[in-house]
Design a protein around this motif. Structure first.
Motif: not given
Length: 323
Positions: A134, A119, A157, A121, A260
């Motif tokens: 993250r 995850d 993500r 980002t 998500i």
């Protein structure tokens, strides 16, 4: 020099849009660090998938094509990734944060004794290494992390990285030799059960309509949530409450322990707005909430809210949209 290997995800002959987000992440990081990236497509008869990836700036699109790779059996795919990493001298392996990547990449990382982050980002060069951001604890904490070791595995993500525009140049396609005798045989593909709804996947749709505890049964869910989604040409989703009540399948769940999503429009029908659900929709551009409880937490994050009974409001809304 940073050499990034992007793992492409595809299903039924179609490239998953999340792969392009992983490509966007890798292209940006390679540019900032003076490195390069390659994309790896694994499967059977996957050259058409590779063709779709040639316009996004990879130094090469690698194809591992073999009968034994027709289905995404995790230990076989992981072994292929390991061999390609060794052959190409990759220093980073990147995939989209999905059930596909979560099944396969940790196995490959373990085989190579490499660290892994999920995850992610954001990433940026930090001296001779990288710093990654993250999400943790349902999005309530953003951690900045540095990883030890020369080889790093990441899942990013997709909602944090917009798919890139196609470029004029075409990346070369290179075949990867697959040694069938080296592929693990402890796992065997039996079957896959999937119910086709004809609707887009919620992780790739521009519009997502989700239902929550206010929906009483499966027929009502299809009539209200499905009807509204169809009127908007969108996908359907569900809160965990409906999954736990066996009204909707787990594959529809949106939230911290589900999918998500980051659509242009997210409509939450009868969803209270538990923090676990909000963690899955925080990247949506516009959130619309329909709930009969004016104090529901969902209204605190919604751009537009309508207080009322979903059983009355949704049919009226569908009727107006169809006109």
């Amino acid at each position: 020099m940073t050499t990034i290997l992007v793992i492409a995800e595809h299903e039924d002959g179609q490239l998953k849009l999340a792969t392009l987000s992983a490509v966007a992440f890798s292209s940006k990081l390679a540019s900032e660090s003076g490195g390069s990236f390659e994309t790896l497509v694994i499967g059977k008869d996957v050259t058409p998938i590779a063709e779709q990836l040639r316009s996004y700036g990879a130094s090469a699109v690698l194809v591992a094509d073999h009968d034994q790779l027709k289905h995404p059996v995790a230990d076989k795919y992981a072994q292929v990734i390991v061999e390609v990493v060794r052959q190409k001298g990759a220093t980073m392996v990147v995939g989209a944060a999905s059930t596909f990547s979560k099944d396969i990449l940790p196995r490959a990382a373990a085989l190579l004794d490499a660290g892994m982050l999920s995850d992610v980002t954001e990433a940026r060069p930090d001296g001779d290494d990288f710093a990654f951001r993250r999400v943790m604890f349902a999005g309530n904490v953003i951690a900045t992390v540095k990883m030890g070791g020369l080889l790093k595995f990441l899942t990013i993500r997709p909602a944090a990285f917009a798919p890139p525009e196609k470029g004029a140049a075409s990346s070369p396609i290179a075949k990867v030799t697959v040694s069938a005798d080296k592929l693990p045989s402890q796992m065997e593909w039996i079957a896959q059960e999937a119910k086709s709804s004809g609707r887009p996947d919620s992780t790739e749709a521009r519009v997502v309509v989700s239902g929550g505890r206010a929906i009483k049964n499966g027929e009502d869910f299809e009539r209200l949530i499905g009807g509204l989604a169809d009127a908007l040409g969108g996908a359907i989703g569900s809160s965990r409450a409906l999954v736990d009540a066996a009204i909707t399948p787990n594959s529809l769940q949106v939230g911290q322990t589900g999918k998500i999503v980051a659509p242009d429009l997210y409509i939450a029908v009868g969803i209270s707005g538990a923090i676990q659900h909000l963690a899955g929709i925080k990247d949506a551009k516009v959130i619309v909430a329909i709930n009969k409880d004016p104090d529901a937490p969902i209204f605190e994050v919604a751009d537009y809210g309508l207080v009322g009974d979903a059983y009355q409001i949704v049919p009226e809304l569908v009727g107006k949209l169809r006109k």
